[in-house]
Scaffold this motif. Structure first.
Motif, PDB file in Angstrom:
ATOM      1  N   ASN A 241      24.238   6.482  94.042  1.00  0.00           N
ATOM      2  CA  ASN A 241      23.423   6.952  92.927  1.00  0.00           C
ATOM      3  C   ASN A 241      21.927   6.724  93.147  1.00  0.00           C
ATOM      4  O   ASN A 241      21.105   7.279  92.443  1.00  0.00           O
TER       5      ASN A 241
ATOM      6  N   GLN B 173      34.868  17.082  90.477  1.00  0.00           N
ATOM      7  CA  GLN B 173      35.507  15.903  89.909  1.00  0.00           C
ATOM      8  C   GLN B 173      36.834  15.622  90.607  1.00  0.00           C
ATOM      9  O   GLN B 173      37.518  16.534  91.052  1.00  0.00           O
TER      10      GLN B 173
ATOM     11  N   THR C  97      35.757   6.132  89.905  1.00  0.00           N
ATOM     12  CA  THR C  97      34.723   7.060  89.455  1.00  0.00           C
ATOM     13  C   THR C  97      35.332   8.451  89.341  1.00  0.00           C
ATOM     14  O   THR C  97      36.285   8.790  90.045  1.00  0.00           O
TER      15      THR C  97
ATOM     16  N   TRP D 122      33.480  11.254  89.773  1.00  0.00           N
ATOM     17  CA  TRP D 122      32.756  12.173  90.648  1.00  0.00           C
ATOM     18  C   TRP D 122      32.743  11.687  92.098  1.00  0.00           C
ATOM     19  O   TRP D 122      32.339  10.558  92.381  1.00  0.00           O
TER      20      TRP D 122
ATOM     21  N   PHE E 150      29.664   9.871  93.663  1.00  0.00           N
ATOM     22  CA  PHE E 150      29.410   8.463  93.357  1.00  0.00           C
ATOM     23  C   PHE E 150      30.398   7.517  94.036  1.00  0.00           C
ATOM     24  O   PHE E 150      30.266   6.312  93.940  1.00  0.00           O
ATOM     25  N   TYR E 151      31.404   8.061  94.694  1.00  0.00           N
ATOM     26  CA  TYR E 151      32.399   7.224  95.355  1.00  0.00           C
ATOM     27  C   TYR E 151      31.833   6.692  96.665  1.00  0.00           C
ATOM     28  O   TYR E 151      31.310   7.437  97.483  1.00  0.00           O
TER      29      TYR E 151
END
Length: 77
Positions: free
Chosen positions: A37, A49, A60, A62, A65-66
């Motif tokens: 992020n 997603q 998470t 998304w 963001f993983y």
């Protein structure tokens, strides 16, 4: 503001300073991770997603963001 491709990698490394007068051996390369992020800014609309079950497993919703942790010291890098 321009960034090099190197600045956007998740895993970064550095070599701690070692003085010629230091009695201890050099530490060698150290690694650290930066969170995904950090480079995204505002979350754009329409991000892909994970499925609900996969999102629960990965922590998470998304994929952007993983951030899977891989230990750089295990591979001998």
């Amino acid at each position: 503001m321009k960034h090099s491709k190197e600045s956007f990698t998740k895993v970064k490394s550095y070599r701690p300073f070692h003085s010629a007068f230091d009695p201890c051996p050099p530490i060698g390369k150290r690694y650290y991770r930066t969170p995904p992020n950090l480079y995204l800014g505002f979350q754009p609309r329409g991000l892909p997603q994970f499925s609900p079950m996969e999102a629960l497993q990965k922590g998470t919703l998304w994929p952007v963001f993983y951030d899977h942790y891989e230990n750089p010291y295990e591979d001998g890098r």
